[in-house]
Design a protein around this motif. Structure first.
Motif, short mmCIF file in Angstrom:
data_model
loop_
_atom_site.label_atom_id
_atom_site.label_comp_id
_atom_site.label_asym_id
_atom_site.label_seq_id
_atom_site.Cartn_x
_atom_site.Cartn_y
_atom_site.Cartn_z
N LEU A 75 0.84 -1.19 0.00
CA LEU A 75 0.00 0.00 0.00
C LEU A 75 0.88 1.25 0.00
O LEU A 75 1.65 1.46 0.94
CB LEU A 75 -0.90 0.03 1.24
CG LEU A 75 -1.85 -1.15 1.45
CD1 LEU A 75 -2.56 -1.00 2.80
CD2 LEU A 75 -2.86 -1.24 0.32
N LEU A 78 1.29 3.44 3.14
CA LEU A 78 2.16 3.06 4.26
C LEU A 78 3.61 3.49 4.02
O LEU A 78 4.50 3.10 4.78
CB LEU A 78 2.11 1.54 4.48
CG LEU A 78 0.80 1.01 5.07
CD1 LEU A 78 0.77 -0.51 5.04
CD2 LEU A 78 0.63 1.51 6.51
N ALA A 141 -5.21 2.55 5.57
CA ALA A 141 -4.58 1.27 5.90
C ALA A 141 -5.22 0.66 7.14
O ALA A 141 -5.46 -0.56 7.21
CB ALA A 141 -3.08 1.46 6.10
#
Length: 223
Positions: A75, A78, A141
């Motif tokens: 992701l 992140l 997230a």
């Protein structure tokens, strides 16, 4: 309750031309974490990482010690902020590479100032999102972790900025506290959050159970 394990990447290459590269020490830190989990029968229902090289290399080290694959979803939310861009936004003059104690202290003093300015909307580091958008990536997230389901075990391998942002979000901490959390995080450290259907709860922060021995303590590092 589910459990979310947030792992900061292992030691990278602080002061080098390319920071985004795990050092030999960083790989060993992560390998020992994987071995620690293997010995305790820890299982994971989902794994998320950032998309940086040091995130993938850290997960590879964990997998080596763990002894089996841990398929991960990468992701971009992140990913870490660009610390050099943060510093340049408040100190545009050239700086020496942080290779000795004094220049390292100067770097982190300016980084603290730059992070606070970015979070307050007083600066916009070149090539970076606004802090509100950076924060939104972390919140997304966390939402993905909640979607894995209650009672699940989730691993996230990321960086100090996203991890401290997640903790500050859960604690509703002010920017000053977020920065201090960020600058205290050690390499390959473990932060645990418990979660139910609606929210997260902090369980532990910045621990190193896999390095808690006389033989491994020499592997503890920060930058």
């Amino acid at each position: 309750m589910g459990s979310l394990y947030l792992v900061r990447h292992g030691q990278a290459s602080f002061g080098a031309a390319d920071y985004d590269q795990l050092s030999a020490k960083g790989h060993e830190q992560c390998r020992l974490l994987g071995a620690y989990w293997r010995e305790r029968g820890q299982r994971f229902d989902a794994v998320f990482t950032g998309t940086l090289r040091r995130h993938a290399q850290s997960l590879a080290g964990i997998v080596e010690g763990y002894g089996e694959e841990l398929p991960a979803i990468a992701l971009p939310g992140l990913n870490e902020y660009d610390s050099e861009a943060v510093v340049r936004a408040v100190h545009p003059e050239p700086l020496a590479k942080p290779t000795d104690p004094e220049t390292v202290k100067q770097h982190f003093r300016l980084l603290r100032t730059g992070l606070l300015a970015w979070m307050r909307g007083e600066s916009q580091p070149q090539g970076m999102p606004a802090h509100v958008d950076f924060h939104a990536g972390i919140v997304d997230a966390l939402a993905r972790v909640l979607a894995v389901g209650v009672g699940r075990q989730v691993l996230v391998v990321s960086s100090g900025g996203p991890i401290s942002t997640a903790v500050a979000h859960v604690l509703q901490a002010p920017p000053e506290s977020l920065v201090e959390l960020n600058l205290r995080l050690r390499n390959a450290s473990l932060t645990e959050l418990a979660y139910n259907r609606e929210r997260f709860h902090l369980v532990t922060f910045n621990t190193l159970p896999h390095l808690d021995s006389a033989e491994a303590r020499g592997l503890i590092s920060h930058a």
